[in-house]
Design an enzyme around this catalytic site. Structure first.
Site, short mmCIF file in Angstrom:
data_model
loop_
_atom_site.label_atom_id
_atom_site.label_comp_id
_atom_site.label_asym_id
_atom_site.label_seq_id
_atom_site.Cartn_x
_atom_site.Cartn_y
_atom_site.Cartn_z
N SER A 180 43.29 34.56 42.32
CA SER A 180 44.03 34.12 41.14
C SER A 180 45.54 34.28 41.27
O SER A 180 46.28 33.69 40.50
CB SER A 180 43.53 34.87 39.91
OG SER A 180 43.77 36.25 40.06
N HIS A 208 37.58 32.32 37.96
CA HIS A 208 38.62 31.30 37.86
C HIS A 208 38.12 29.94 38.36
O HIS A 208 38.91 29.14 38.87
CB HIS A 208 39.88 31.72 38.63
CG HIS A 208 40.71 32.72 37.90
ND1 HIS A 208 41.52 32.38 36.83
CD2 HIS A 208 40.84 34.06 38.06
CE1 HIS A 208 42.12 33.46 36.39
NE2 HIS A 208 41.73 34.50 37.11
N LYS A 239 37.20 32.96 30.22
CA LYS A 239 38.24 32.05 30.72
C LYS A 239 37.91 30.62 30.28
O LYS A 239 38.01 30.33 29.10
CB LYS A 239 38.40 32.25 32.23
CG LYS A 239 39.03 33.63 32.51
CD LYS A 239 39.26 33.95 33.95
CE LYS A 239 39.99 35.29 34.04
NZ LYS A 239 39.37 36.24 34.96
C1 LIG Z 1 39.04 37.72 34.92
C2 LIG Z 1 38.26 38.17 36.07
C3 LIG Z 1 37.29 39.18 35.96
C4 LIG Z 1 37.06 39.91 34.67
O1 LIG Z 1 36.37 39.12 33.76
P1 LIG Z 1 36.17 39.71 32.28
O2 LIG Z 1 35.00 38.95 31.75
O3 LIG Z 1 37.43 39.47 31.55
O4 LIG Z 1 35.86 41.16 32.44
C5 LIG Z 1 36.53 39.50 37.07
N1 LIG Z 1 36.74 38.89 38.25
C6 LIG Z 1 37.67 37.93 38.42
C7 LIG Z 1 37.86 37.29 39.74
C8 LIG Z 1 38.49 37.57 37.34
O5 LIG Z 1 39.42 36.64 37.49
#
Ligand SMILES: *Cc1c(COP(=O)(O)O)cnc(C)c1O
Length: 392
Positions: A180, A208, A239
């Site tokens: 990311s 992502h 997301k």
């Molecule tokens: C955002 C993200 C997480 C965390 O996800 P949440 O549901 O907000 O805990 C885990 N791994 C990656 C690669 C992320 O981008």
């Protein structure tokens, strides 16, 4: 003041001295392409709201109806009295979307990753983890007893070297689908080849990517046409899939059954609230039915990437809506973001330790709900500010 407060205050002032103290900007509206910050309207280019579903009317309505029908909360973990029909429906819906046997819900993907490795691996096994993997994968791996190998970011030679040296019973390769900070998609096709050669299995954290990468938004494995070759997919509802919260693991029946029996963040943490569950079902339905969202996001991404390069900025990645604009110098990076905010463009500067030293960057994130006008306005703002600061 107690001893602990004194110690922590010293540490906090060190963080401030190093310039890495994070002040949270407060937004005064719902999550949208245009938001209010400090009483001022700004264009938002830093949300993970890739498909604009965070304030989607159908999803809001689904959540409100769910509260009426299923209540506000469950006050229970899943295995006591916290599983409603809708929880099973959401798990089935995700499984169908990703073409896996079964899915298990967690409060977040952080929890999903935290509860995965120690539950399915033992000291007879080994895990091979990309060095840029998300903090939750790193923490999850720390909790497990398997042998741990860390390979260089997307470096298949390094991964192969490590796989070839291992005699472990189960070999699990773990990678982010998308990195990311870089906006790059992991070479999952090549990872699949190595996994076949060395009899390993693959775990991809697709936070992502789920919902918008790949022809049907099924994620980074679909992007390479290897969805069925990836054994375990973890991802988030926080997301693209509505942006609220919740996470999941999708995999074979035996893996998911084992997680339901033994995974600690699942066993010992509350069920997802009904409104979230029903709203996430709606988000998946919208993504399955409305291919225009994906098309709009793709077109916005291509347009912005092309124009920002045209005016002279250097960007990373190829096709992902995360567009890291490389500034390198941390101070210039902050100055650029501040100047952009004066022009009502809301972006966040990233510098060490979030990214490597002297690799400071502004990370722009595009959404399907950005209009062409908004993108053009942003490009012009980048052009003016970049010139004023002698970056371009
Ligand atoms: C955002 C993200 C997480 C965390 O996800 P949440 O549901 O907000 O805990 C885990 N791994 C990656 C690669 C992320 O981008």
């Amino acid at each position: 003041m107690k001893e602990i407060d004194k110690i922590l205050n010293t540490q906090l002032s060190d963080i401030k001295d190093q310039g890495t103290y994070k002040n949270e900007r407060v937004i005064e509206t719902a999550q949208e392409a245009e938001i209010n910050v400090n009483g001022k309207k700004v264009l938002n280019f830093c949300a993970n709201n890739y498909l604009g579903l965070a304030n989607n009317n159908q999803i809001r309505q689904a959540a409100m109806n769910a509260i009426k029908e299923w209540g506000f909360g469950l006050g229970s973990v899943r295995f006591i009295c916290g599983t409603q029909t809708i929880h099973k429906e959401l798990e089935d819906s995700v499984s169908r979307f990703l073409n896996k046997d079964d899915t298990i819900l967690y409060s977040s993907c952080f929890d999903a990753n935290g509860g995965l490795f120690e539950t399915i691996l033992s000291d007879k096994d080994a895990v091979f983890s990309d060095e840029l993997n998300h903090a939750s994968i790193i923490d999850g791996i720390r909790l497990c007893k398997a042998q741990k190998f860390r390979y260089k970011n997307c470096d298949m030679d390094d991964l192969e070297k490590k796989l070839s040296q291992s005699t472990a019973r189960i070999k699990l390769i773990a990678t982010d689908g998308v990195f990311s900070m870089d906006g790059t998609i992991a070479p999952i096709d090549k990872i699949v080849n190595l996994a076949e050669k060395y009899n390993a299995i693959i775990m991809v954290d697709d936070c992502h990517a789920t919902g918008f990468i790949g022809k049907n938004g099924k994620g980074s494995a679909e992007y390479y046409n290897v969805l069925d070759k990836v054994d375990i997919i973890t991802s988030t509802f926080g997301k693209a899939l509505g942006g609220a919260s919740g996470g999941f693991v999708s995999a074979s029946k035996s893996i998911i059954d084992t997680l339901r029996q033994k995974s600690r963040p699942y066993l010992f943490s509350n069920s997802l609230a009904p409104a979230l569950v029903v709203a996430c079902l709606k988000a998946l339905e919208i993504i399955n039915l409305n291919k225009n969202l994906l098309k709009d996001l793709e077109q916005n991404t291509l347009f912005f990437r092309e124009k920002i390069k045209e005016i002279g900025f250097e960007v990373m990645g190829e096709s992902h809506p995360i567009v890291p604009i490389m500034i390198y110098d941390a101070k210039k990076n902050v100055a650029l973001s501040e100047m952009l905010l004066e022009k009502n463009i809301y972006v966040i500067p990233f510098s060490f330790p979030v990214v490597p030293k002297d690799q400071a960057r502004i990370r722009v994130q595009l959404s399907s709900i950005h209009s062409r006008e908004q993108l053009e306005y942003a490009i012009n703002a980048f052009k003016d500010c970049g010139k004023a600061l002698n970056i371009i």
